[in-house]
Scaffold this motif. Structure first.
Motif, PDB file in Angstrom:
ATOM      1  N   PHE A  57       0.802  -1.217   0.000  1.00  0.00           N
ATOM      2  CA  PHE A  57       0.000   0.000   0.000  1.00  0.00           C
ATOM      3  C   PHE A  57       0.842   1.278   0.000  1.00  0.00           C
ATOM      4  N   VAL A  58       1.979   1.244   0.661  1.00  0.00           N
ATOM      5  CA  VAL A  58       2.776   2.469   0.798  1.00  0.00           C
ATOM      6  C   VAL A  58       3.786   2.634  -0.337  1.00  0.00           C
ATOM      7  N   ARG A  59       4.387   1.531  -0.801  1.00  0.00           N
ATOM      8  CA  ARG A  59       5.464   1.638  -1.774  1.00  0.00           C
ATOM      9  C   ARG A  59       5.074   1.229  -3.194  1.00  0.00           C
ATOM     10  N   GLU A  60       4.084   0.337  -3.339  1.00  0.00           N
ATOM     11  CA  GLU A  60       3.799  -0.239  -4.654  1.00  0.00           C
ATOM     12  C   GLU A  60       2.460   0.175  -5.260  1.00  0.00           C
ATOM     13  N   TYR A  61       1.476   0.416  -4.426  1.00  0.00           N
ATOM     14  CA  TYR A  61       0.108   0.591  -4.893  1.00  0.00           C
ATOM     15  C   TYR A  61      -0.061   1.750  -5.866  1.00  0.00           C
ATOM     16  N   GLU A  62       0.479   2.900  -5.546  1.00  0.00           N
ATOM     17  CA  GLU A  62       0.244   4.077  -6.374  1.00  0.00           C
ATOM     18  C   GLU A  62       0.769   3.887  -7.801  1.00  0.00           C
ATOM     19  N   ALA A  63       1.951   3.304  -7.926  1.00  0.00           N
ATOM     20  CA  ALA A  63       2.506   3.074  -9.262  1.00  0.00           C
ATOM     21  C   ALA A  63       1.656   2.072 -10.037  1.00  0.00           C
ATOM     22  N   LEU A  64       1.165   1.034  -9.359  1.00  0.00           N
ATOM     23  CA  LEU A  64       0.297   0.059 -10.013  1.00  0.00           C
ATOM     24  C   LEU A  64      -1.011   0.703 -10.455  1.00  0.00           C
ATOM     25  N   LEU A  65      -1.568   1.558  -9.609  1.00  0.00           N
ATOM     26  CA  LEU A  65      -2.824   2.228  -9.936  1.00  0.00           C
ATOM     27  C   LEU A  65      -2.633   3.170 -11.119  1.00  0.00           C
ATOM     28  N   ASP A  66      -1.549   3.906 -11.128  1.00  0.00           N
ATOM     29  CA  ASP A  66      -1.276   4.822 -12.239  1.00  0.00           C
ATOM     30  C   ASP A  66      -1.121   4.067 -13.556  1.00  0.00           C
ATOM     31  N   ALA A  67      -0.462   2.904 -13.502  1.00  0.00           N
ATOM     32  CA  ALA A  67      -0.285   2.114 -14.720  1.00  0.00           C
ATOM     33  C   ALA A  67      -1.626   1.605 -15.238  1.00  0.00           C
ATOM     34  N   ALA A  68      -2.470   1.137 -14.323  1.00  0.00           N
ATOM     35  CA  ALA A  68      -3.801   0.663 -14.724  1.00  0.00           C
ATOM     36  C   ALA A  68      -4.627   1.802 -15.299  1.00  0.00           C
ATOM     37  N   ARG A  69      -4.551   2.956 -14.683  1.00  0.00           N
ATOM     38  CA  ARG A  69      -5.311   4.123 -15.143  1.00  0.00           C
ATOM     39  C   ARG A  69      -4.848   4.539 -16.544  1.00  0.00           C
ATOM     40  N   ALA A  78      -9.256   8.838 -23.395  1.00  0.00           N
ATOM     41  CA  ALA A  78      -9.186   9.913 -22.413  1.00  0.00           C
ATOM     42  C   ALA A  78      -7.740  10.089 -21.971  1.00  0.00           C
ATOM     43  N   ASP A  79      -7.498  11.112 -21.180  1.00  0.00           N
ATOM     44  CA  ASP A  79      -6.190  11.286 -20.553  1.00  0.00           C
ATOM     45  C   ASP A  79      -6.243  10.707 -19.146  1.00  0.00           C
ATOM     46  N   ALA A  80      -5.153  10.141 -18.704  1.00  0.00           N
ATOM     47  CA  ALA A  80      -5.116   9.537 -17.373  1.00  0.00           C
ATOM     48  C   ALA A  80      -5.441  10.554 -16.289  1.00  0.00           C
ATOM     49  N   SER A  81      -5.075  11.811 -16.499  1.00  0.00           N
ATOM     50  CA  SER A  81      -5.331  12.844 -15.494  1.00  0.00           C
ATOM     51  C   SER A  81      -6.809  13.159 -15.332  1.00  0.00           C
ATOM     52  N   GLU A  82      -7.647  12.644 -16.248  1.00  0.00           N
ATOM     53  CA  GLU A  82      -9.091  12.911 -16.192  1.00  0.00           C
ATOM     54  C   GLU A  82      -9.868  11.768 -15.557  1.00  0.00           C
ATOM     55  N   LEU A  83      -9.160  10.707 -15.133  1.00  0.00           N
ATOM     56  CA  LEU A  83      -9.820   9.492 -14.664  1.00  0.00           C
ATOM     57  C   LEU A  83      -9.504   9.174 -13.212  1.00  0.00           C
ATOM     58  N   VAL A  84     -10.509   8.633 -12.538  1.00  0.00           N
ATOM     59  CA  VAL A  84     -10.301   7.978 -11.241  1.00  0.00           C
ATOM     60  C   VAL A  84     -11.081   6.670 -11.271  1.00  0.00           C
ATOM     61  N   PHE A  85     -10.635   5.726 -10.456  1.00  0.00           N
ATOM     62  CA  PHE A  85     -11.371   4.477 -10.330  1.00  0.00           C
ATOM     63  C   PHE A  85     -12.433   4.600  -9.245  1.00  0.00           C
ATOM     64  N   VAL A  86     -13.573   3.961  -9.485  1.00  0.00           N
ATOM     65  CA  VAL A  86     -14.647   3.844  -8.501  1.00  0.00           C
ATOM     66  C   VAL A  86     -15.147   2.406  -8.553  1.00  0.00           C
ATOM     67  N   PRO A  87     -15.878   1.942  -7.537  1.00  0.00           N
ATOM     68  CA  PRO A  87     -16.296   0.534  -7.530  1.00  0.00           C
ATOM     69  C   PRO A  87     -17.319   0.165  -8.602  1.00  0.00           C
ATOM     70  N   TYR A 276      -9.316  -2.911  -9.607  1.00  0.00           N
ATOM     71  CA  TYR A 276      -8.824  -1.807 -10.435  1.00  0.00           C
ATOM     72  C   TYR A 276      -7.534  -2.201 -11.157  1.00  0.00           C
ATOM     73  N   LEU A 277      -6.652  -2.815 -10.399  1.00  0.00           N
ATOM     74  CA  LEU A 277      -5.317  -3.109 -10.922  1.00  0.00           C
ATOM     75  C   LEU A 277      -5.346  -4.193 -11.999  1.00  0.00           C
ATOM     76  N   CYS A 278      -6.453  -4.941 -12.073  1.00  0.00           N
ATOM     77  CA  CYS A 278      -6.589  -5.999 -13.081  1.00  0.00           C
ATOM     78  C   CYS A 278      -7.193  -5.508 -14.392  1.00  0.00           C
ATOM     79  N   VAL A 279      -7.577  -4.259 -14.465  1.00  0.00           N
ATOM     80  CA  VAL A 279      -8.170  -3.747 -15.704  1.00  0.00           C
ATOM     81  C   VAL A 279      -7.232  -3.946 -16.896  1.00  0.00           C
ATOM     82  N   PRO A 280      -5.926  -3.669 -16.785  1.00  0.00           N
ATOM     83  CA  PRO A 280      -5.037  -3.943 -17.925  1.00  0.00           C
ATOM     84  C   PRO A 280      -5.028  -5.416 -18.332  1.00  0.00           C
TER      85      PRO A 280
END
Length: 402
Positions: A57-69, A78-87, A276-280
């Motif tokens: 959660f502290v070291r790996e999650y954000e990079a994984l989320l950004d890659a999926a986004r 779209a641009d990644a900066s325009e997206l967030v994940f929701v359930p 979220y991280l499995c979308v790719p």
């Protein structure tokens, strides 16, 4: 009543899903179905998370989320900066509607085919703020998508503040001509919120071309990601107004390397973010099943849905209720008035229950516009075959005769 001896031919792609072999599953549209390779990718991510939760959660999650986004952004235009994940898309609709400020002078426009959950959000917000909900009646059966545009635009007034529309309707499977409607509304200075729950993976999307102010869509349906994966797109000039339903650490984050919009939505408390991280993985796997990739997959599913609709219309002696151009991978067929209905929501309609219990067919029956009028809604995914819809037609025939 005896069960028909006809047995649907299995699809060569069924092996990639966990679907019950005894069930003829023609209802991908309701909740989707996640293929085994994607579920395996999710399990690997869960193991990574549980082996060392703090590191994850502290070291790996954000990079994984950004890659999926980033991969999702490319897939939907779209641009990644325009997206967030929701359930789910309903959460996306809630986030937008409950963030915006309305007054008693505002009108919130939608249609009589809006998904019930999202219509409830609109009614809730209107009751809280004094705004008025205006409903455009979209005819169904319908002879042209132009009638959808006309129905919406006829209800637009100077007080119209926001328009909430389905991209693909749940009850009737209609593709709304969203880009044309959004363009007309934008020219009038009216913001649009598009509920694209079914669109990702069913249609080729380009959110920049569509031009909506807000767009939310599910990844667990036709994209075939795990349950709990959806996205919310917000145009950059509106991002400061939209807050998540759960306020957490991002609200007072001192970080300046990313927007407050993403800081707030990306962390709403500890949860399992692996969907979220499995979308790719879902985008890659589904796009690998046919030589022509996603374009061929979407075209195949649409062709199957149209052929299935023709089979069922012929068997039931009814006419298609809408032109082919308004259909993608879901289609509805009007049921004869002689088919009984329980008439008491939320009980499952009698035909739907009988098809499941007597024939092992999972397919929804939709009261439309109200019982006893009913629609049979079919979905077409790559694991389905023409023989399954022939089986459905035979089963309905036997039930009607009985």
């Amino acid at each position: 009543m005896k069960k028909t001896n006809f047995k649907p031919t299995p699809s060569e792609f069924e092996k990639f899903w966990m679907l019950d072999a005894d069930i003829t599953f023609l209802n991908h549209g309701s909740f989707g179905a996640c293929p085994l390779p994607v579920l395996e990718a999710q399990q690997r991510l869960r193991q990574q998370m549980e082996r060392e939760p703090l590191r994850f959660f502290v070291r790996e999650y954000e990079a994984l989320l950004d890659a999926a986004r980033s991969e999702l952004a490319e897939f939907i235009g779209a641009d990644a900066s325009e997206l967030v994940f929701v359930p789910n898309a309903t959460t996306g609709v809630n986030a937008v509607l409950r963030s915006l400020k309305f007054s008693k002078d505002d009108e919130l426009l939608t249609t009589d085919q809006e998904y019930n959950a999202c219509r409830n959000v609109l009614d809730f917000v209107a009751a809280e703020t004094g705004a008025r909900v205006v409903v455009a009646k979209v005819p169904f059966p319908i002879e042209s998508p132009d009638r959808i545009i006309e129905a919406v635009m006829e209800k637009v007034r100077s007080q119209t503040r926001l328009v909430l529309l389905d991209h693909i309707t749940s009850q009737t499977g209609l593709i709304f001509p969203i880009q044309s409607i959004v363009q007309k509304l934008t020219e009038l200075g009216i913001d649009t919120l598009i509920d694209g729950a079914h669109a990702p993976g069913m249609l080729a999307l380009n959110l920049h071309q569509i031009g909506a102010t807000y767009y939310t869509g599910n990844c667990h349906k036709w994209l075939c990601a795990p349950k709990g994966a959806a996205f919310l797109y917000v145009r950059r000039d509106r991002q400061s107004q939209i807050r998540p339903m759960t306020i957490s650490h991002g609200a007072n984050s001192p970080r300046t390397d990313r927007s407050l919009f993403q800081l707030e939505f990306d962390w709403m408390g500890t949860d399992d973010p692996t969907a979220y991280l499995c979308v790719p993985a879902a985008i890659k796997f589904m796009g690998s099943l046919l030589e022509g990739g996603w374009p061929e997959l979407m075209a195949r599913n649409r062709a199957l849905a149209l052929a299935a609709r023709q089979t069922l219309c012929k068997a039931l002696g009814v006419s298609p209720p809408c032109p082919d151009e308004t259909i993608a991978a879901m289609a509805v067929v009007p049921l004869p008035d002689a088919v009984p209905h329980t008439g008491k929501a939320p009980l499952i309609p009698l035909l739907q229950d009988a098809l499941f219990k007597k024939f092992g067919i999972e397919v929804p029956v939709v009261p439309w516009p109200t019982a006893p009028k009913q629609l049979l809604r079919i979905s077409a995914q790559i694991y389905n075959t023409p023989a399954q819809y022939e089986y459905l037609a035979l089963a309905i025939g036997q039930l009607i005769e009985g």
